[in-house]
Design a protein around this motif. Sequence first.
Motif, PDB file in Angstrom:
ATOM      1  N   LEU A 238      27.852  79.498  26.689  1.00  0.00           N
ATOM      2  CA  LEU A 238      26.916  80.458  26.095  1.00  0.00           C
ATOM      3  C   LEU A 238      26.438  81.462  27.156  1.00  0.00           C
ATOM      4  N   ASN A 239      26.142  80.938  28.343  1.00  0.00           N
ATOM      5  CA  ASN A 239      25.623  81.817  29.389  1.00  0.00           C
ATOM      6  C   ASN A 239      26.689  82.782  29.899  1.00  0.00           C
ATOM      7  N   TYR A 242      27.077  85.466  27.375  1.00  0.00           N
ATOM      8  CA  TYR A 242      25.939  86.386  27.438  1.00  0.00           C
ATOM      9  C   TYR A 242      26.076  87.335  28.632  1.00  0.00           C
ATOM     10  N   THR A 243      26.447  86.768  29.776  1.00  0.00           N
ATOM     11  CA  THR A 243      26.587  87.575  30.986  1.00  0.00           C
ATOM     12  C   THR A 243      27.657  88.637  30.793  1.00  0.00           C
TER      13      THR A 243
END
Lengths: 457, 859
Positions: A238-239, A242-243
Amino acid sequence: MKIKLSRREMLEALGGGMGLFGLAGAFSGWSGGEVHAAGLGNYTGPSLPAKAKHVIMIYLNGGPSQIDMFDPKPALFKYAGQRPSAVDLRTERVTAGLMPSPFEFKRYGRNGVEISELLPQLATVVDEMCIIRSMYTFNPTHTPARALLHTGSVLATRPSTGSWVTYGLGTENQNLPAFVALASPGGPMTRSGFLPSEYQGVNFPVNDPDPEKIIPNITNKKIDAAAQRVDMDALLALNQSYTKSFGADQFLEGRIKSMETAYRMQFEALELFDIRKEPQNIRDEYGPTPFGTGCLLARRLVEAGVRFVNVDYPGGQIWDDHRDVADNLRKRCPDMDQAAAALIRDLKRRGLLDETLVVWGGEFGRTPVSESGSGRDHNPYGYTMFVAGGGFKGGISYGATDEFGFKAEQNRVSIHDLHATLLHQLGMDHTKLTYRYAGRDFRLTDVFGEVVTDILA
Amino acid sequence: LENGNPIYQLQRDASGVNNLGTGELMSQRHSIAAIVGAAVALSIGSPLSAQTTDVEFFEARIRPVLVQRCYSCHNSKMAAPKGELILDTKDGLLKGGTHGPVLAPGNPGESRLLKVLSYTDPLVQMPPSGKLADAVIQDFTQWIAKGAVDPRASAPANASASPQYKGMSLEDGRKWWSLQPVAAHAAPKVAPAQGRPVNKVDTFILTKLAEKKLQLSPQADKRTLVTRAYVGLLGFKPTYEEVQSFLNDSSPSAYENLIDRLLKSPHYGERWGRHWMDVARYADDNPSSEATNPPYPFAWRYRDWIIESLNIDMPYDRFVKLQLAADLMPDAKREDMRALGYVGAAPIYHHDLRLSGDVIGTFLTDDWDERIDAVSRGVLGLSVACARCHDHKFDPVTTKDYYALMGVFASTVRVERPMFPVDPDAEQEYMWLQRKLFDLAYSINLLGNEGTTFTNGAEKAVKWKAEMEGLKARATTNLAKYPQLIQSLDKYWNPPRRAAAPPPAAAGARGVKPAAPAAVAQPPRPGAPSTDPYMNGVFEAAQYVDASDPTYTWITYKPGEVRNMPVLRAGNVAAPGEIVPRGFPAVLAKGADTAFKNGSGRLELAERLFTDTAALAARVMVNRVWGWHFGKGLVATASDFGTQGDKPTHPELLDDLAARFIEHGWSLKWLNKEIMMSAAYRQSSKPRAEGLQADEANVLLWRQNSRRLDAEAYRDTLTRSAGLLDLKMGGLPGDIDEDDYYRRAIYGRVSRARRAQMLGLFDFPEATQSAPGRDITTSTLQQIYLMNGTFIQNLAEAAAKSAAAATGEAEQIGMLYRRILARDPTAAEMKNALTYLQKGTLQRFAQILLSTHEEIFLP
């Protein structure tokens, strides 16, 4: 102005010598260059050849009695019960006549340094110890004197020595905090003050050797490591996505790394903080007490690359012996003596003593005159601290108090001088380790302090 | 190695205790001559024969005292003899010091020397370490009466004036940029090719960008805008419904309406109150919280006042004035006196009254110094505190300016004031009694402490207890109309006895509740937060140190009187120089008259901040507000607008906003809206290649700055995401490290001794001094907190529980996304989540979402 180099890169570029600066990761934080570049002011990294890389500061809260431990004064017998007029022995409380120490002093080590019978274990490692008998400080009350010892100032705002040292040198192990305090009440011992908060000491209790009791949240109580990995991977995905959608960003990238480190750290720290993993004979050497745990843990942490460890003798301000000083020392010294000596011996065996400064002391010492019949009052005028390792001369006593052990007279060493000397051994000129704050370059030693070269090997 | 610490040097000599740090001259930079030599036995009172000549009298009785007790600070070889008084030459003694002559030969009554020696001069008492024996003073009287015969050499040695740091000259100082008047600037003309300004703010930004051939980034997407607005104005992220309502509002005024609506929310005051609390170094206790500086039980009322005042958009100038001087403002309501927590709940040190007068005096000046620092850096962005020891090296602030300010705080005493109306005389009496009783009760308690001994302890106990009884009678008479006040003083006469305290929780074990509540109701700890009708404030009284008893030091409070401070050489209370009247720093003053005339001068100080230095105060606050919206200010050093600080990146913009801020009646809501309406604020924060290349640090603002949420916004957002946030406003503080503390972070107890664990982890500043801004760090401990902490697990459990009500995993996942991230999952995310649920649980998935970048990040 943003400086493109990260602080770590900057220190590496400028510092020379020390190699392993690691401010940018893990525990030590990820703050980008800006905050630090602003405060860095004129500080350009360590500039002297370093003898030591680590500090273990053993703190005896309350003011241990040097008269009974390190500073023998035969004149006290001659004048027992009297107050000779040649010296003004007044302190803040009412005291009576001179009270000789009931403890026998003998000579130890190659130079025959006198140590009291209270410290039979430290006596065996005296050849590693530089005993400074001429310390003095500037306040007779615990709180300000404690602040002086740990921050070089009585003000309740200044950064602790550990914060200054980690600010100046960075960390060696990005998976661990650079500055750890064991059994510390916090306050001046761990305060980062105006230094960025990443330099604050991380405090751990040691009353129980179980690492889960020492490090809050170190273990996930709900799921096992495999399940945690599954969660970590889901979070990572997820991160990352997002990044990717946001674009290159130091914070987002840093946080991903930090999470990965944290995942590994849990197990590493669990292992590292578990002194039960030590062989029984080593544990026995330190002793099964909270202070023994603290000292043994300090060694393990330093071995793993922690820069600065404060070890408190647990129990609060208990070396404050306004009465019954002899009885209290009889009770308290054995485990202190055993663990402190074990630490020095153990570091030596592992070849770590040369690069580790072990500092021992309280915020002040105690009077040679009695208080309440059987105690001793605070004495900031002359007292004893010792340093072992880190390029200090071993097997010596340095400086002297007056005839009665009240006031430092020969080769006086102020608390600022001690700080300056410690920084010197860590490769930092105490006049150049500065941080720009509120329009001024601040120092650990403010405008004071001189390096005591006499006691350096 | 003979360095001394000038400010904290203990200076008791023959009659007092010992010196610390002898060394006649210490570091040249902060040189201060310590009183040399510890014990000197004075032979006093031995009879001299009648034939003794005057010269012999001098040699036998006067010279030894001068040598032993005076020369060390007053000799002709010193670079800076104290008070410019030289006592080792005849001429020096006759000439006197900064206050003029000290000796009137033949006239003891006119000789200030005698007044000073006999400790009857309230300001200067010599020797500082303790009064000379009466017989010695008698000798001096006799000597002066007989003509003060002095056989010593007349010619003074070459005593040069002290080399002082001279900062910038007054004239140059007044030209410093931040001290210039502000005026609205005409909006620079912006060519269409440079971009489209939305309001005046943008014209300045665009002009600067154009110099580097840059433009603003495109407006951020609506989701980002509504998130920014919620975090910026309320301090937490919006819910799914709140986001949707903005996304669905396609009217051209949707954004403006959103800002207007949020500015009216009562939670605005909480967010902006917390910003101000950083500057005001708000806390509920003291750095050490010992017997004489216990925690502040009513600080929370000051916090609530801040929130309420910001919610009604109290003009910023009035907002600050009330915090400094509500008790002196005729139009202030009693409830506005809560504002005095700014001074009345400021950090203070423990004053162990067994310490010498100099040490206590030093502690008091430390306390007052803190006030000067908080006001000067907090409101004016100037660091004045350097001038405590020498004229400021860089900024045009002199020691005189500094001690002129210190007099204000030396004439201001912290006290608990009633919330209910009391007539002024009775209130003054109450406040004085409270201070006096506090000190007496503390002292009597010391007598009873094991391990504590006193000189003449028994005698003192009798005397002090009698004094307490006398004050009881006085209170009963003078406060007869207010039994409630008398009742509130009872704790001093009858200290509540607490049962033995339970063993303190192990360090690091915060947040763990005690197993069982104490069976017996305990009286509250001193300083425990209280709802009694009082507030932590101040009142007008001069404070002095009374060191007439060399074994015990008292602080005296003189209501209605003021105290002008002497310049303290190198900050040393034992080296008082010229007395300076209370007043405003010359470089900042408009006109030559800097003196404060009414009472302590607190109100005049507060007023002059917004008249004489209105431009600076406005610039500083505008810059802070800008920084809270953009992550950094136009001046990067938010609390330093002096020569050591940074210069503004956009000086015209700063000026223009400051001028218009004043024009708009110092309205913070106006300022917030003006900034938030700008295209600069609304632009995307995403990286752009040309921007990074030309201006990587984003000095010119070609994008908005993305940020990690600060500690409070993060905790509030997490709690709100779990549906647990309790929005009850105001009241007693709670323990934010308790896992079930679900109120807003601003209502957590702020400790100067021990930062709350969670807040500290996320860079909450130390509350011991005014904080110019927040660090933003990323640390492994933060991640461990998120991975394993029970607080976050509890939130996840609550979120999962409510999602579990939905039918089907897909719907449950959808609910969690909406609840926590305020959006629906994408198809890919849904697919991944469903796959995850084959191995994990809904609760764990909730925790994953709570731990995401998306939750903690503000794009």
